[in-house]
Design a protein around this motif. Structure first.
Motif, PDB file in Angstrom:
ATOM      1  N   SER A   1       2.931  10.646  10.040  1.00  0.00           N
ATOM      2  CA  SER A   1       3.615   9.604  10.882  1.00  0.00           C
ATOM      3  C   SER A   1       4.427   8.520   9.871  1.00  0.00           C
ATOM      4  O   SER A   1       5.091   7.642  10.325  1.00  0.00           O
ATOM      5  CB  SER A   1       2.562   8.730  11.802  1.00  0.00           C
ATOM      6  OG  SER A   1       1.441   8.110  10.920  1.00  0.00           O
ATOM      7  N   TYR A   2       4.018   8.569   8.500  1.00  0.00           N
ATOM      8  CA  TYR A   2       4.774   7.505   7.693  1.00  0.00           C
ATOM      9  C   TYR A   2       5.994   7.449   7.507  1.00  0.00           C
ATOM     10  O   TYR A   2       6.707   6.465   7.901  1.00  0.00           O
ATOM     11  CB  TYR A   2       3.988   7.826   6.280  1.00  0.00           C
ATOM     12  CG  TYR A   2       4.503   6.578   5.180  1.00  0.00           C
ATOM     13  CD1 TYR A   2       3.600   5.866   4.741  1.00  0.00           C
ATOM     14  CD2 TYR A   2       5.848   6.614   4.792  1.00  0.00           C
ATOM     15  CE1 TYR A   2       3.871   4.879   4.107  1.00  0.00           C
ATOM     16  CE2 TYR A   2       6.174   5.702   3.545  1.00  0.00           C
ATOM     17  CZ  TYR A   2       5.264   4.997   3.390  1.00  0.00           C
ATOM     18  OH  TYR A   2       5.276   3.655   2.596  1.00  0.00           O
ATOM     19  N   PRO A   3       7.020   8.793   7.619  1.00  0.00           N
ATOM     20  CA  PRO A   3       8.289   8.225   7.584  1.00  0.00           C
ATOM     21  C   PRO A   3       8.905   7.629   8.703  1.00  0.00           C
ATOM     22  O   PRO A   3       9.814   6.959   8.771  1.00  0.00           O
ATOM     23  CB  PRO A   3       8.844   9.861   7.441  1.00  0.00           C
ATOM     24  CG  PRO A   3       7.826  10.591   6.774  1.00  0.00           C
ATOM     25  CD  PRO A   3       6.466   9.820   7.446  1.00  0.00           C
ATOM     26  N   GLY A   4       8.321   8.321  10.223  1.00  0.00           N
ATOM     27  CA  GLY A   4       8.932   7.590  11.306  1.00  0.00           C
ATOM     28  C   GLY A   4       8.569   6.060  11.365  1.00  0.00           C
ATOM     29  O   GLY A   4       9.321   5.254  11.976  1.00  0.00           O
ATOM     30  N   LEU A   5       7.376   5.624  11.054  1.00  0.00           N
ATOM     31  CA  LEU A   5       7.129   4.401  11.484  1.00  0.00           C
ATOM     32  C   LEU A   5       7.689   3.715  10.287  1.00  0.00           C
ATOM     33  O   LEU A   5       8.205   2.461  10.549  1.00  0.00           O
ATOM     34  CB  LEU A   5       5.351   3.995  10.745  1.00  0.00           C
ATOM     35  CG  LEU A   5       4.593   4.937  12.094  1.00  0.00           C
ATOM     36  CD1 LEU A   5       3.179   4.873  11.190  1.00  0.00           C
ATOM     37  CD2 LEU A   5       4.595   4.134  13.120  1.00  0.00           C
ATOM     38  N   TRP A   6       8.190   4.093   9.049  1.00  0.00           N
ATOM     39  CA  TRP A   6       8.853   3.341   8.119  1.00  0.00           C
ATOM     40  C   TRP A   6      10.268   3.066   8.655  1.00  0.00           C
ATOM     41  O   TRP A   6      10.728   1.873   8.539  1.00  0.00           O
ATOM     42  CB  TRP A   6       9.067   3.952   6.817  1.00  0.00           C
ATOM     43  CG  TRP A   6       9.863   3.514   5.668  1.00  0.00           C
ATOM     44  CD1 TRP A   6      11.174   3.825   5.405  1.00  0.00           C
ATOM     45  CD2 TRP A   6       9.418   2.396   4.875  1.00  0.00           C
ATOM     46  NE1 TRP A   6      11.486   3.010   4.469  1.00  0.00           N
ATOM     47  CE2 TRP A   6      10.469   1.855   3.881  1.00  0.00           C
ATOM     48  CE3 TRP A   6       8.133   1.554   4.711  1.00  0.00           C
ATOM     49  CZ2 TRP A   6      10.378   0.890   3.202  1.00  0.00           C
ATOM     50  CZ3 TRP A   6       8.053   0.829   3.689  1.00  0.00           C
ATOM     51  CH2 TRP A   6       9.421   0.315   2.707  1.00  0.00           C
ATOM     52  N   GLU A   7      10.827   3.927   9.082  1.00  0.00           N
ATOM     53  CA  GLU A   7      12.093   4.000   9.920  1.00  0.00           C
ATOM     54  C   GLU A   7      12.196   2.804  10.916  1.00  0.00           C
ATOM     55  O   GLU A   7      13.122   2.026  11.020  1.00  0.00           O
ATOM     56  CB  GLU A   7      12.476   5.233  10.449  1.00  0.00           C
ATOM     57  CG  GLU A   7      13.172   6.055   9.341  1.00  0.00           C
ATOM     58  CD  GLU A   7      13.458   7.408  10.009  1.00  0.00           C
ATOM     59  OE1 GLU A   7      13.664   7.546  11.249  1.00  0.00           O
ATOM     60  OE2 GLU A   7      13.818   8.343   9.335  1.00  0.00           O
ATOM     61  N   ILE A   8      11.105   2.383  11.824  1.00  0.00           N
ATOM     62  CA  ILE A   8      10.996   1.565  12.629  1.00  0.00           C
ATOM     63  C   ILE A   8      10.966   0.106  12.083  1.00  0.00           C
ATOM     64  O   ILE A   8      11.595  -0.823  12.354  1.00  0.00           O
ATOM     65  CB  ILE A   8       9.957   2.011  13.803  1.00  0.00           C
ATOM     66  CG1 ILE A   8      10.223   3.195  14.083  1.00  0.00           C
ATOM     67  CG2 ILE A   8       9.718   0.682  14.604  1.00  0.00           C
ATOM     68  CD1 ILE A   8       9.018   3.692  15.241  1.00  0.00           C
TER      69      ILE A   8
ATOM     70  N   GLU B   1       9.131  -1.531   8.125  1.00  0.00           N
ATOM     71  CA  GLU B   1       8.410  -1.108   6.894  1.00  0.00           C
ATOM     72  C   GLU B   1       6.955  -1.514   6.778  1.00  0.00           C
ATOM     73  O   GLU B   1       6.221  -0.917   6.001  1.00  0.00           O
ATOM     74  CB  GLU B   1       9.297  -1.794   5.760  1.00  0.00           C
ATOM     75  CG  GLU B   1       9.188  -3.177   5.725  1.00  0.00           C
ATOM     76  CD  GLU B   1       9.949  -3.992   4.825  1.00  0.00           C
ATOM     77  OE1 GLU B   1       9.613  -3.530   3.398  1.00  0.00           O
ATOM     78  OE2 GLU B   1      10.712  -4.953   4.861  1.00  0.00           O
ATOM     79  N   TYR B   2       6.698  -2.428   7.508  1.00  0.00           N
ATOM     80  CA  TYR B   2       4.957  -2.636   7.764  1.00  0.00           C
ATOM     81  C   TYR B   2       4.171  -1.856   8.440  1.00  0.00           C
ATOM     82  O   TYR B   2       3.014  -2.118   8.616  1.00  0.00           O
ATOM     83  CB  TYR B   2       4.807  -4.160   8.193  1.00  0.00           C
ATOM     84  CG  TYR B   2       5.429  -5.059   7.065  1.00  0.00           C
ATOM     85  CD1 TYR B   2       4.942  -5.430   5.717  1.00  0.00           C
ATOM     86  CD2 TYR B   2       6.743  -5.887   7.433  1.00  0.00           C
ATOM     87  CE1 TYR B   2       5.429  -6.275   4.879  1.00  0.00           C
ATOM     88  CE2 TYR B   2       7.259  -6.701   6.587  1.00  0.00           C
ATOM     89  CZ  TYR B   2       6.839  -6.799   5.236  1.00  0.00           C
ATOM     90  OH  TYR B   2       7.165  -7.920   4.429  1.00  0.00           O
ATOM     91  N   LEU B   3       4.865  -1.259   9.362  1.00  0.00           N
ATOM     92  CA  LEU B   3       4.104  -0.279  10.662  1.00  0.00           C
ATOM     93  C   LEU B   3       3.250   0.817   9.735  1.00  0.00           C
ATOM     94  O   LEU B   3       2.141   0.865  10.098  1.00  0.00           O
ATOM     95  CB  LEU B   3       5.019   0.336  11.315  1.00  0.00           C
ATOM     96  CG  LEU B   3       5.468  -0.415  12.823  1.00  0.00           C
ATOM     97  CD1 LEU B   3       6.322   0.636  13.545  1.00  0.00           C
ATOM     98  CD2 LEU B   3       4.378  -0.755  13.345  1.00  0.00           C
ATOM     99  N   PRO B   4       3.637   1.241   8.667  1.00  0.00           N
ATOM    100  CA  PRO B   4       2.507   2.351   7.950  1.00  0.00           C
ATOM    101  C   PRO B   4       1.299   1.748   7.509  1.00  0.00           C
ATOM    102  O   PRO B   4       0.326   2.486   7.711  1.00  0.00           O
ATOM    103  CB  PRO B   4       3.521   2.914   6.948  1.00  0.00           C
ATOM    104  CG  PRO B   4       4.806   2.854   7.166  1.00  0.00           C
ATOM    105  CD  PRO B   4       5.111   1.270   8.211  1.00  0.00           C
ATOM    106  N   LEU B   5       1.523   0.402   6.948  1.00  0.00           N
ATOM    107  CA  LEU B   5       0.481  -0.308   6.607  1.00  0.00           C
ATOM    108  C   LEU B   5      -0.399  -0.887   7.645  1.00  0.00           C
ATOM    109  O   LEU B   5      -1.770  -0.598   7.682  1.00  0.00           O
ATOM    110  CB  LEU B   5       0.945  -1.507   5.866  1.00  0.00           C
ATOM    111  CG  LEU B   5      -0.156  -2.439   5.297  1.00  0.00           C
ATOM    112  CD1 LEU B   5      -1.153  -1.621   4.196  1.00  0.00           C
ATOM    113  CD2 LEU B   5       0.523  -3.698   4.661  1.00  0.00           C
ATOM    114  N   CYS B   6       0.091  -1.298   9.024  1.00  0.00           N
ATOM    115  CA  CYS B   6      -0.743  -1.507   9.882  1.00  0.00           C
ATOM    116  C   CYS B   6      -1.669  -0.498  10.570  1.00  0.00           C
ATOM    117  O   CYS B   6      -2.811  -0.367  10.881  1.00  0.00           O
ATOM    118  CB  CYS B   6       0.179  -2.140  11.036  1.00  0.00           C
ATOM    119  SG  CYS B   6       1.137  -3.850  10.437  1.00  0.00           S
TER     120      CYS B   6
END
Length: 261
Positions: free
Chosen positions: A38-45, A47-52
């Motif tokens: 899910s990292y790439p998709g979350l990063w596009e939305i 940049e902090y979503l992958p961390l969360c």
């Protein structure tokens, strides 16, 4: 009830602990794959979503790790901070269903898992070195300990037992009088829970089959419970017995000496 005769195993605790350790390893791998995919998709939305998302997964994995550690520490009697010892019982009860699910996938009989869960719970209670006054200890047993053809009703009032010696109820009643603990014979989980609510004990010792002990330990949480497996020479829930020496040892480990003795 669908009880079965089961021989005691010297390393019964190992099954539940192994299932929990294996489940934690599998879940950790699944969480990492979920985060990686899910990292790439979350990063596009954002940049902090992958961390969360990683933090959330890490917290869940941390809870599972804490449960495994505190359970193992309780079984081995390790000295751990009081926070861990308080949470062990709660986490163990929560993770019971994880172990059952893992066992189902591996084709392990649920009775074996329940028996292992009870053994682990007993060991954790033992290493807590609890001591309760006799009048704050509740002992509950299933009605199948009484002979099926006995005419004397002992449910709710075991003192109706005539102590003829044909079953183990008389010996348990005598032991209750000598040691001072509350003793009740119940017909099922509902009556057992009602009895616990009425007596409000500090600890419970129960005699039953694997299924009833496992569910009972969870029902009375956070009250510490010790389970003693009944003996079923005549089949499921019919004229069962209990090892009286094993039962007495379980009582003596948790009860304060009765001053009247």
């Amino acid at each position: 009830m669908n009880c079965v005769i089961q021989k005691k195993a010297p390393n019964k605790k190992r099954l539940f602990i192994s299932l929990m350790g294996g489940s934690f390893a599998v879940v950790s791998v699944i969480f990492f794959i979920m985060w990686k995919v899910s990292y790439p998709g979350l990063w596009e939305i954002n940049e902090y979503l992958p961390l969360c998302f990683g933090v959330v997964l890490g917290m869940v994995a941390g809870l599972l790790a804490l449960g495994n550690f505190s359970m193992l520490a309780g079984v081995l009697g390790w000295r751990v901070p009081k926070f861990f010892s308080r949470q062990t019982y709660m986490l163990m009860n929560m993770l019971f269903y994880v172990a059952v699910g893992a066992g189902r996938l591996l084709g392990i009989d649920r009775r074996r898992i329940e028996g292992s869960f009870v053994a682990v719970s007993n060991q954790i209670v033992k290493h807590r070195h609890l001591k309760v006054p006799p009048d704050r200890l509740l002992v509950v047993t299933p009605h199948c300990l009484q002979l099926a053809d006995c005419p004397h009703k002992i449910t709710r009032d075991p003192n109706n037992c005539k102590r003829c010696g044909r079953c183990d109820i008389g010996a348990l009643v005598t032991m209750a009088e000598e040691m001072g603990f509350h003793f009740f014979v119940v017909t099922g989980g509902t009556l057992a829970r009602q009895t616990v609510m009425k007596i409000r004990p500090k600890a419970v010792v129960a005699i039953a089959c694997e299924r009833d002990l496992a569910s009972g330990i969870q029902d009375v949480y956070p009250i510490p419970s010790v389970g003693v497996l009944n003996l079923r020479p005549n089949g499921p829930c019919y004229n069962t017995h209990v090892d009286l020496d094993e039962f007495r040892r379980a009582i003596e480990e948790i009860i304060m000496p009765n001053k009247k003795q």
